[in-house]
Motif scaffolding. Structure first.
Motif: not given
Length: 343
Positions: A268-296
């Motif tokens: 609902a939020s991304v469809k409203k704003t049209g843009r998405c930035v994901i932030v987490h402290e863990a390493t980038r490769t295979s981090g949870f942000g990759a799953e979030l990016s795929a879902l978005v």
């Protein structure tokens, strides 16, 4: 819980302690175990005074054997207890992976529902204390990959208490990671130094009694229309600080639980704003942000006006003296926000 429920100013450690105390009062089957959790009250004092109040048979120290702690907890579950084991630092949870993955996560399925594993594994995680490679890791993505485990990461005292109570009362195993960098209060996102005590932070007003925050429900920290920022734990505070100085009308979503994930709130939020930035402290490769990016990407493709950005830790062994350069901070997050807004 009502508007006139008595509250008390707490930091995250005190809120966690309160949750454990209340749950133990309500349910005599709840047992707390781990290294130094008894007489000493835990290395961060999250279990302080619990042994004195509830007794040595319900709050007790274990040997330094993470696989043994979790293995015993699984056995307790099958016996009908509701254990809350503590792993002193998330970095040391790896010897217990077999017990968590092969036993706890699969117990309900292997027994066709005859047995469950109602255990909540608490553990401090992430950086912020110059603990180096053995006291600062963020391994949450490993557990989100395991079917049967739930993964929870609070960002403030109010959420920590409500989410922990809900986790303890859940009939499936929960990994409950506590960001040690904000155990005692908010901090300066530029340098990691405390800037205001929890006493002056809105989320420090914690109800003294029982309340739950349902697992799988994200929180909108800030409403906005320009860009959606997905974050959790310590990064919620970093993000809020950057957005406050940026002038960008960003919507900040605190995920609170990674599994189950509140995908409806994200969509609902991304469809409203049209843009998405994901932030987490863990390493980038295979981090949870990759799953979030795929879902978005899968759910919001036609609404996106810019590529999805990830701001994460580096793909390196955790640095000791350079940990503040490792953390996603104001500079890198600011650059990501600028890129998505200019696309």
């Amino acid at each position: 819980m009502t508007d006139d429920t008595p509250t008390k100013t707490m930091n995250m450690i005190q809120a966690i302690n309160s949750a454990l105390d209340i749950c133990m009062e309500r349910d005599k089957d709840i047992v707390v175990l781990g290294e130094d959790v008894g007489y000493f009250g835990g290395v961060f004092k999250a279990t302080e005074h619990l042994q004195k109040k509830h007794g040595k048979t319900r709050v007790f120290d274990t040997p330094i054997t993470e696989c043994g702690i979790i293995g015993v907890a699984v056995g307790m579950c099958t016996y009908g207890l509701r254990p809350v084991p503590e792993i002193q630092f998330a970095d040391y949870i790896y010897p217990a992976l077999d017990q968590l993955v092969s036993e706890a996560a699969r117990l309900r399925y292997r027994s066709a529902g005859e047995y469950t594993a109602p255990m909540t594994v608490r553990s401090p995680f992430g950086g912020g204390i110059f603990g180096g490679q053995t006291h600062s890791q963020s391994p949450e993505a490993i557990f989100t990959h395991v079917a049967g485990l739930k993964t929870v990461i609070p960002s403030n005292p109010y959420d920590a208490k409500g989410l922990l109570i809900a986790a303890i009362e859940d009939n499936d195993p929960v990994i409950f990671f506590e960001p040690k960098r904000i155990y005692n209060g908010p901090f300066d996102g530029h340098y990691g130094k405390p800037v205001t005590p929890w006493a002056k932070h809105p989320s420090s007003a914690v109800p003294e009694g029982y309340y739950r925050i349902p697992l799988g429900k994200a929180a909108t920290v800030r409403e906005g229309n320009d860009v959606t920022i997905l974050c959790y734990g310590t990064m919620v505070h970093v993000t809020a600080g950057v957005v406050a100085e940026s002038g960008i009308d960003a919507e900040i979503i605190d995920l609170r639980t990674l599994v189950p994930l509140d995908i409806e709130a994200i969509e609902a939020s991304v469809k409203k704003t049209g843009r998405c930035v994901i932030v987490h402290e863990a390493t980038r490769t295979s981090g949870f942000g990759a799953e979030l990016s795929a879902l978005v990407q899968e759910r919001c493709f036609h609404s996106l006006e810019a590529p999805i950005e990830r701001v994460t830790g580096w793909d390196t062994p955790y640095p000791h003296s350079l940990e503040w350069a490792y953390f996603p901070g104001p500079v890198r997050l600011g650059q990501a926000l600028k890129r998505v807004m200019e696309s």
